[in-house]
Design an enzyme around this catalytic site. Structure first.
Site, PDB file in Angstrom:
ATOM      1  N   GLY A 273       0.844  -1.187   0.000  1.00  0.00           N
ATOM      2  CA  GLY A 273       0.000   0.000   0.000  1.00  0.00           C
ATOM      3  C   GLY A 273       0.876   1.232   0.000  1.00  0.00           C
ATOM      4  N   THR A 274       0.585   2.170  -0.879  1.00  0.00           N
ATOM      5  CA  THR A 274       1.486   3.301  -1.127  1.00  0.00           C
ATOM      6  C   THR A 274       0.668   4.468  -1.656  1.00  0.00           C
ATOM      7  OG1 THR A 274       3.196   1.706  -1.778  1.00  0.00           O
ATOM      8  CG2 THR A 274       3.559   3.975  -2.430  1.00  0.00           C
ATOM      9  N   VAL A 275       1.212   5.682  -1.564  1.00  0.00           N
ATOM     10  CA  VAL A 275       0.626   6.819  -2.265  1.00  0.00           C
ATOM     11  C   VAL A 275       1.667   7.397  -3.210  1.00  0.00           C
ATOM     12  CG1 VAL A 275      -1.069   7.416  -0.500  1.00  0.00           C
ATOM     13  CG2 VAL A 275       1.221   8.429  -0.393  1.00  0.00           C
TER      14      VAL A 275
ATOM     15  N   SER B  83       5.212   5.514   1.484  1.00  0.00           N
ATOM     16  CA  SER B  83       4.442   4.300   1.750  1.00  0.00           C
ATOM     17  C   SER B  83       4.655   3.766   3.154  1.00  0.00           C
ATOM     18  CB  SER B  83       4.864   3.222   0.753  1.00  0.00           C
ATOM     19  OG  SER B  83       4.347   1.965   1.096  1.00  0.00           O
TER      20      SER B  83
ATOM     21  N   MET C  81       1.300   3.374  -7.677  1.00  0.00           N
ATOM     22  CA  MET C  81       1.539   2.669  -6.420  1.00  0.00           C
ATOM     23  C   MET C  81       1.024   1.237  -6.515  1.00  0.00           C
ATOM     24  SD  MET C  81      -1.718   2.238  -5.346  1.00  0.00           S
ATOM     25  CE  MET C  81      -1.614   1.814  -3.607  1.00  0.00           C
TER      26      MET C  81
END
Length: 527
Positions: free
Chosen positions: A345-347, A364, A427
């Site tokens: 999970g990341t932005v 992240s 992402m």
């Protein structure tokens, strides 16, 4: 799920643009641009806001990376942290790295990354840049639909773990009376106060002040290995970006310990192949999937912290090596015999100003909210990036104290004939290099604009001959892939296919064009 989907249109502007997966974060970056800030200020403002308005994927305990075009040059920043001095293979239970708790927590580098970017290239005062994030944390904001969905899943999964260490996470992100649904308002005074300390100290308090002491205190009280000395020793690293040629452009990534080289190897393989005229062709999809498998095999064998292991970048990026790999591609799906990618999970965000500055930025907590460890009353949710270390003591990426792990988060940048085109990124853990390849092929081979390049249906290699495709790819193409030996499954949840943003500048007119991920809540904010 949107019952009546309609394609988005690309956004055009001249003075400035910010693209993120959260509208409020994009607006935070745009407000800084309109106040006289540059692209770096806008990127930091959006990144800080994202720790508040999308905590399901990142936070104050994240790592970060950036590619930025400033002062006529492309710069690279590695703001990832290392394993604590007390963390080694010997302390792992049964020799395995858990997903949750303190063991997978490495030093968080994002806050220092913001400070270092600002110190070198920022224009507005640091406190002014962080002000929108502080306001969102203190006053609260309404959850958007995709965010709410991910938040609800996290609550359900953390409840099933029944770990006492998660009590602080529940106190912060699932307080009594709060239900994560679209429109529900969440606020965190502790997060606001932490951001104020970061703003006032230029980030120093997080690594050598009261915040560092609070992180250490919580670790000591709950069995963690992270210490104030680990935080104080952390430094960001300015690095030389790496690249490959694809269809008259140069595609840029950051060097290891990140996995950006995976995308470059795959594109190098594809550069010597003639993809069909039609994007929706089984031959084109087959070639891209085979190229990414071979690229992952190389990355999984070699990518590690270059301060601890020699990474043969020159060989991995050489056209001769790409020729050798390309020769292994046949008409049937191959098994690359490498370990399976895992979820993350990341932005990701992109920013551009009207003066030529452009930023590709990613941060992240890794697996959703990360480790589940939250420092009491601070809003600091710590990542679990240490889960990406190898537990094989002979592997280049083997866990060692003070070493940075193989990193999944990768910002991208595109140039042509030495001139900047702009930032792009996507992402999603090990989907990221696969997404980079698909977006670049969509744009440069098939002529899609930034929004179309993001809208197009995606595929994802999982392991062996297994490939997951979005339902929009269609049954006929899926059946044709299966006929070539791919084990194809259709995924109805678009969340696993990554979420991207693109901003590109026309080198002649200077006009900016942006696209934002239709699988997320975000948008392109521009003026």
């Amino acid at each position: 799920m949107i019952p009546f989907p309609h394609p988005r249109q690309p956004v055009y502007a001249r003075q400035g643009m910010v693209a993120t997966s959260q509208p409020l974060a994009a607006q935070a970056g745009l407000s800084v641009l309109q106040a006289g800030g540059n692209a770096v200020d806008a990127a930091i403002a959006a990144a800080a806001a994202l720790t508040v308005v999308e905590p399901t994927s990142n936070g104050l305990g994240s790592d970060a990376f950036a590619l930025l075009w400033m002062d006529g040059h492309l710069h690279g920043l590695n703001a990832s942290g290392a394993a604590p001095a007390g963390l080694s293979l010997e302390v792992l239970p049964d020799g395995q790295m858990p997903r949750h708790g303190w063991l997978p927590v490495t030093v968080p580098g994002a806050v220092r990354g913001w400070a270092d970017l600002h110190g070198r290239f920022g224009r507005l005062p640091f406190a002014q840049v962080l002000a929108p994030a502080i306001r969102y944390a203190r006053q609260g904001y309404p959850l958007s639909p995709v965010l709410a969905q991910g938040w609800a899943r996290a609550i359900q999964s953390y409840r099933a773990l029944k770990l006492p260490l998660l009590d602080e996470w529940f106190a912060t992100f699932a307080p009594s009376g709060f239900e994560p649904r679209p429109g529900a308002v969440w606020a965190s005074e502790g997060h606001a106060q932490t951001l104020e300390r970061i703003a006032a100290s230029g980030g120093q308090d997080f690594y050598q002040g009261e915040l560092a002491a609070r992180i250490e205190r919580h670790a000591l009280e709950t069995g963690g290995l992270l210490r104030a000395s680990d935080l104080a020793a952390h430094r960001s690293e300015w690095v030389a970006p790496i690249s490959t040629e694809y269809r008259g452009h140069r595609v840029w990534e950051l060097p290891p310990n990140g996995q950006g080289v995976t995308a470059l190897i795959a594109l190098g393989i594809l550069e010597g192949l003639e993809l069909p005229e039609q994007r929706e062709s089984v031959q084109g999809l087959h070639l891209q999937i085979e190229a990414i498998k071979l690229a992952f095999r190389e990355a999984h064998a070699h990518v590690a912290d270059p301060h601890f292991a020699a990474v043969p970048l020159e060989r991995l990026l050489s056209p001769f090596h790409h020729d050798v790999l390309r020769a292994r591609i046949g008409t049937s799906a191959l098994d690359p015999h490498t370990h399976a990618p895992s979820a993350g999970g990341t932005v990701y965000l992109a920013a551009a100003d009207g003066e030529g500055g452009m930023v590709s930025f990613i941060q992240s907590n890794y697996m959703g909210f990360g480790s589940g460890v939250v420092v009491p009353e601070s809003g600091i949710a710590l990542h679990n990036r240490g889960h990406n270390f190898s537990t094989d003591p002979h592997h280049p990426n083997a866990l060692e104290p003070g070493k940075r792990p193989y990193h999944t988060i990768i910002p991208g940048f595109l140039t042509r004939e030495g001139a900047p085109i702009g930032p792009f990124g996507l992402m999603g853990g090990f989907m990221q290099p696969q997404g980079h390849v698909q977006v670049i092929v969509n744009a440069l081979r098939y002529g899609l604009n930034p929004q179309q390049a993001l809208d197009a249906p995606r595929w994802q290699w999982l392991e062996g001959r297994r490939v997951e495709v979005e339902h929009g790819l269609g049954a006929p193409l899926s059946r044709e892939l299966a006929a070539r030996g791919h084990s194809v499954s259709v995924q109805l949840d678009a969340g696993s296919f990554g979420r991207g943003q693109i901003i590109w500048r026309d080198p002649v007119t200077g006009v900016l064009v942006g696209g934002s991920e239709p699988r997320a809540d975000g948008l392109v904010a521009a003026y």
